[in-house]
Write a protein that holds these residues in place. Structure first.
Motif, mmCIF file in Angstrom:
data_model
loop_
_atom_site.group_PDB
_atom_site.id
_atom_site.type_symbol
_atom_site.label_atom_id
_atom_site.label_comp_id
_atom_site.label_asym_id
_atom_site.label_seq_id
_atom_site.Cartn_x
_atom_site.Cartn_y
_atom_site.Cartn_z
ATOM 1 N N LEU A 11 -0.910 64.097 33.368
ATOM 2 C CA LEU A 11 -1.244 65.516 33.160
ATOM 3 C C LEU A 11 -1.153 65.929 31.689
ATOM 4 C CD1 LEU A 11 0.306 67.291 36.292
ATOM 5 C CD2 LEU A 11 -2.105 67.233 35.642
ATOM 6 N N PRO A 12 -0.045 65.679 30.994
ATOM 7 C CA PRO A 12 -0.023 66.048 29.568
ATOM 8 C C PRO A 12 -0.978 65.211 28.723
ATOM 9 C CG PRO A 12 2.007 64.902 30.181
ATOM 10 C CD PRO A 12 1.278 65.190 31.448
ATOM 11 N N LEU A 13 -1.211 63.945 29.114
ATOM 12 C CA LEU A 13 -2.145 63.103 28.369
ATOM 13 C C LEU A 13 -3.548 63.676 28.429
ATOM 14 C CD1 LEU A 13 -3.030 60.515 26.890
ATOM 15 C CD2 LEU A 13 -3.155 59.400 29.133
ATOM 16 N N SER A 38 -1.438 73.769 32.758
ATOM 17 C CA SER A 38 -1.060 72.366 32.872
ATOM 18 C C SER A 38 0.454 72.205 32.948
ATOM 19 C CB SER A 38 -1.611 71.574 31.675
ATOM 20 O OG SER A 38 -1.145 70.245 31.687
ATOM 21 N N SER A 39 1.168 72.988 32.158
ATOM 22 C CA SER A 39 2.628 72.907 32.140
ATOM 23 C C SER A 39 3.223 73.338 33.481
ATOM 24 C CB SER A 39 3.183 73.764 31.006
ATOM 25 O OG SER A 39 4.547 73.521 30.802
ATOM 26 N N VAL A 40 2.651 74.382 34.097
ATOM 27 C CA VAL A 40 3.105 74.811 35.425
ATOM 28 C C VAL A 40 2.861 73.706 36.449
ATOM 29 C CG1 VAL A 40 2.666 76.429 37.305
ATOM 30 C CG2 VAL A 40 2.820 77.270 34.961
ATOM 31 N N LEU A 41 1.688 73.062 36.383
ATOM 32 C CA LEU A 41 1.385 71.949 37.285
ATOM 33 C C LEU A 41 2.360 70.791 37.071
ATOM 34 C CD1 LEU A 41 -2.542 71.853 37.180
ATOM 35 C CD2 LEU A 41 -1.077 72.601 39.075
ATOM 36 N N THR A 87 12.561 67.986 31.525
ATOM 37 C CA THR A 87 11.657 68.025 30.370
ATOM 38 C C THR A 87 10.506 68.991 30.596
ATOM 39 O OG1 THR A 87 12.184 65.718 29.851
ATOM 40 C CG2 THR A 87 10.184 66.621 28.881
ATOM 41 N N THR A 88 9.894 68.937 31.782
ATOM 42 C CA THR A 88 8.740 69.798 32.040
ATOM 43 C C THR A 88 9.140 71.273 32.091
ATOM 44 O OG1 THR A 88 9.027 69.386 34.430
ATOM 45 C CG2 THR A 88 7.431 68.021 33.257
ATOM 46 N N PHE A 89 10.321 71.571 32.644
ATOM 47 C CA PHE A 89 10.784 72.965 32.684
ATOM 48 C C PHE A 89 11.095 73.465 31.282
ATOM 49 C CE2 PHE A 89 13.954 76.322 33.211
ATOM 50 C CZ PHE A 89 13.341 77.128 34.165
ATOM 51 N N LEU A 90 11.758 72.637 30.492
ATOM 52 C CA LEU A 90 12.051 73.001 29.101
ATOM 53 C C LEU A 90 10.766 73.232 28.323
ATOM 54 C CD1 LEU A 90 14.215 73.203 26.780
ATOM 55 C CD2 LEU A 90 13.802 70.764 26.391
ATOM 56 N N ALA A 91 9.772 72.359 28.521
ATOM 57 C CA ALA A 91 8.489 72.499 27.820
ATOM 58 C C ALA A 91 7.791 73.794 28.211
ATOM 59 C CB ALA A 91 7.597 71.305 28.136
ATOM 60 N N PRO A 111 -2.198 70.310 21.567
ATOM 61 C CA PRO A 111 -2.383 68.879 21.866
ATOM 62 C C PRO A 111 -1.160 68.042 21.488
ATOM 63 C CG PRO A 111 -4.335 69.762 20.778
ATOM 64 C CD PRO A 111 -3.284 70.828 20.727
ATOM 65 N N LEU A 112 -0.574 68.309 20.321
ATOM 66 C CA LEU A 112 0.606 67.551 19.897
ATOM 67 C C LEU A 112 1.781 67.788 20.838
ATOM 68 C CD1 LEU A 112 0.361 68.168 16.051
ATOM 69 C CD2 LEU A 112 0.196 65.935 17.184
ATOM 70 N N PHE A 113 1.923 69.009 21.282
ATOM 71 C CA PHE A 113 3.016 69.340 22.196
ATOM 72 C C PHE A 113 2.863 68.572 23.505
ATOM 73 C CE2 PHE A 113 5.980 71.740 24.681
ATOM 74 C CZ PHE A 113 6.853 72.326 23.785
ATOM 75 N N MET A 114 1.629 68.500 24.004
ATOM 76 C CA MET A 114 1.375 67.762 25.243
ATOM 77 C C MET A 114 1.647 66.273 25.072
ATOM 78 S SD MET A 114 0.508 69.655 27.883
ATOM 79 C CE MET A 114 1.992 70.550 27.379
ATOM 80 N N PHE A 115 1.258 65.711 23.935
ATOM 81 C CA PHE A 115 1.516 64.290 23.697
ATOM 82 C C PHE A 115 3.028 64.024 23.568
ATOM 83 C CE2 PHE A 115 -2.909 64.230 21.650
ATOM 84 C CZ PHE A 115 -3.495 63.859 22.846
ATOM 85 N N GLN A 116 3.736 64.991 23.014
ATOM 86 C CA GLN A 116 5.200 64.878 22.929
ATOM 87 C C GLN A 116 5.810 64.820 24.326
ATOM 88 O OE1 GLN A 116 7.209 65.239 20.011
ATOM 89 N NE2 GLN A 116 9.175 65.353 21.027
ATOM 90 N N VAL A 117 5.378 65.725 25.198
ATOM 91 C CA VAL A 117 5.882 65.748 26.574
ATOM 92 C C VAL A 117 5.528 64.454 27.293
ATOM 93 C CG1 VAL A 117 5.699 66.917 28.809
ATOM 94 C CG2 VAL A 117 5.843 68.264 26.705
#
Length: 508
Positions: A11-13, A38-41, A87-91, A111-117
């Motif tokens: 999902l984050p990728l 995406s973050s909620v999912l 991690t996902t809740f914190l993000a 995009p960078l934040f998603m790749f970090q997650v």
């Protein structure tokens, strides 16, 4: 539901990749909406994964059909799924805060934040040490860019420090992997755990060197003394949403120590049993001490929060040194608590900084804040949680750590240092609260009033409200933590079951 294990990575990728392409790449509003959805999912997928593992047991996701120990395997177990959910809740909380115009400093923030997650989730889910290295590199590369997001001399200096140190750490990691593969012929964690007890003589010595090299790398990630000095400047220089997600970065190092040194080099490792314990013990206690001293000497709220992260890392390292089920259970609960509270305090420090004019978050007299009641209430919740006072989650976590000490020698060392560190945190946070909220000068009539954005409000409340909720639902959370500890300390679950049917054939 068989593909649920890989969703926290995919999902984050895919979200990060889509955000780099038109029409999303050119519109900040669209990027915000897509990233938040995406973050909620991701949170929903992570929660469902925790529930599935608690009900059905551990699950392996075998990529490409290559059976363990030869293929790339993701392992969803009670420990890894809890860390992914954390991690996902914190993000999500950090991203909500970022919508308050904290995402305008650079073009590629989301995009960078998603790749970090993605990198962090992958590090928690991977079943072999080489892919742990790969995901480490993914999250580090994203963190390098996120750290300089918005520019500025201070951030650039902190980034140079951070990059050089982690490049050295990556090199040491590769050396350690090379030694471990040369002596064992495998990097699958479960397979390594089976083969390490068979090592003797010179091969055991080589494997010990590899294990200690890996400890250096994980110690660097977890801010273990003397590898902690990069953290205060790095975390305090980052933008608020980035500092919040960085709160889980030290937990990746702690998790790796628990996963590698408890499973591979634990009690069943023959000549290499508990090879790192004699090193972790004194370094963990000194990390608590240096974190406490740093907190007392902190000149600003962001640096204070960063030093409190070091203090919490030391407490978690004590759990790793104790190497028993009760300590690991305490570590899981305390990791969830400390990560969410630290993330919330970094967001809160930014809000306070914005409302104090040129003084920012420094502990000096400044103009009064425009939203003192809300900010003071949030600060009080965060402070009580960090100190470990009842009735919030910090108190429960520290009691669990203290109860995990079994021998008189352990109690003599752990109890005084942990309790004195709480006293030090109490003094540091009391001084901070007194200066920030009670020593304000009257605002001038022409001063522009600061309004808290709804996204900022949601982000701070989400993360800090986790502490009273963790205390309220301490029973179910403790059961999950106990389940994670049982898995980690039971070789029939963490080793044998991952290399024999039906798991090898893709079952549960």
């Amino acid at each position: 539901m068989q593909h649920l294990s890989i969703l926290p990575i995919l999902l984050p990728l895919f979200t990060g990749a889509l955000l780099l392409l038109p029409p999303l790449s050119g519109t900040l509003y669209r990027q915000r909406v897509v990233t938040l959805l995406s973050s909620v999912l991701q949170v929903l997928a992570a929660v469902l994964l925790v529930i599935q593992i608690q009900n059905d047991g551990i699950h392996q996701y075998i990529l490409g059909g290559w059976q363990p120990p030869f293929g790339i395997v993701l392992v969803a177990d009670p420990l890894s799924t809890v860390m992914v959910a954390l991690t996902t809740f914190l993000a999500l909380g950090a991203l909500c805060y970022a919508t308050g115009n904290h995402d305008r400093g650079g073009k590629y923030f989301y995009p960078l934040f998603m790749f970090q997650v993605m990198g962090i989730n992958g590090a928690f889910l991977t079943g072999d040490v080489f892919n742990l290295f790969v995901f480490f590199e993914v999250l580090l590369i994203a963190s390098y860019a996120l750290l300089v997001h918005g520019g500025g001399k201070q951030r650039t200096q902190a980034t140079v420090h951070y990059v050089i140190l982690n490049l050295v750490g990556s090199s040491i990691f590769l050396f350690g992997l090379g030694i471990m593969y040369g002596t064992l012929g495998t990097l699958n964690i479960a397979d390594m755990a089976q083969k390490v007890p068979e090592l003797t003589g010179s091969m055991a010595i080589l494997a010990k060197i590899g294990a200690l090299l890996l400890l250096v790398v994980f110690g660097l990630k977890s801010a273990m003394l003397p590898l902690h000095f990069w953290l205060p400047k790095t975390y305090s220089s980052a933008s608020a949403p980035v500092a919040a997600i960085f709160a889980v970065m030290t937990k990746v190092g702690i998790y790796s120590i628990l996963r590698i040194h408890n499973v591979v080099f634990g009690d069943e490792a023959g000549e290499l049993a508990n090879v790192a314990q004699s090193w972790i013990w004194p370094l963990a206690l000194m990390t608590i001490a240096i974190g406490t001293v740093g907190a007392l000497a902190s000149p600003s709220l962001k640096i204070l929060n960063a030093n409190l992260v070091i203090l919490s890392a030391g407490s978690l390292l004590v759990c790793a040194a104790l190497q028993n089920e009760a300590a690991t259970s305490a570590a899981v609960y305390y990791m969830v608590h400390s990560t969410l509270v630290a993330g919330g305090l970094f967001l809160l420090a930014d809000l306070i900084s914005n409302q104090r004019g040129k003084a920012e978050d420094r502990f000096v007299m400044a103009k009064s804040m425009d939203n003192p009641v809300f900010l003071a209430l949030c600060f009080a919740v965060g402070a009580v949680a960090v100190i470990g006072m009842p009735p919030l989650s910090g108190f429960i976590g520290k009691v669990m750590i203290l109860q995990a000490t079994q021998s008189a020698a352990e109690q003599v060392w752990v109890w005084p240092i942990l309790l004195l560190s709480s006293l030090g945190a109490l003094i540091a946070l009391s001084r901070a609260g007194t200066t920030l909220f009670w020593r304000g000068a009257p605002s001038k009539q022409n001063d522009e009033k600061q309004v808290i954005h709804i996204g900022e409000w949601i982000g701070v409340v989400m993360l800090l409200a986790a502490s009273p909720l963790l205390a309220l639902f301490a029973g179910p959370m403790s059961e999950i933590a106990n389940s994670a500890a049982t898995f980690l300390h039971d070789p029939s679950l963490s080793v044998d079951a991952l290399l024999t049917s039906p798991l090898v054939n893709g079952g549960h």
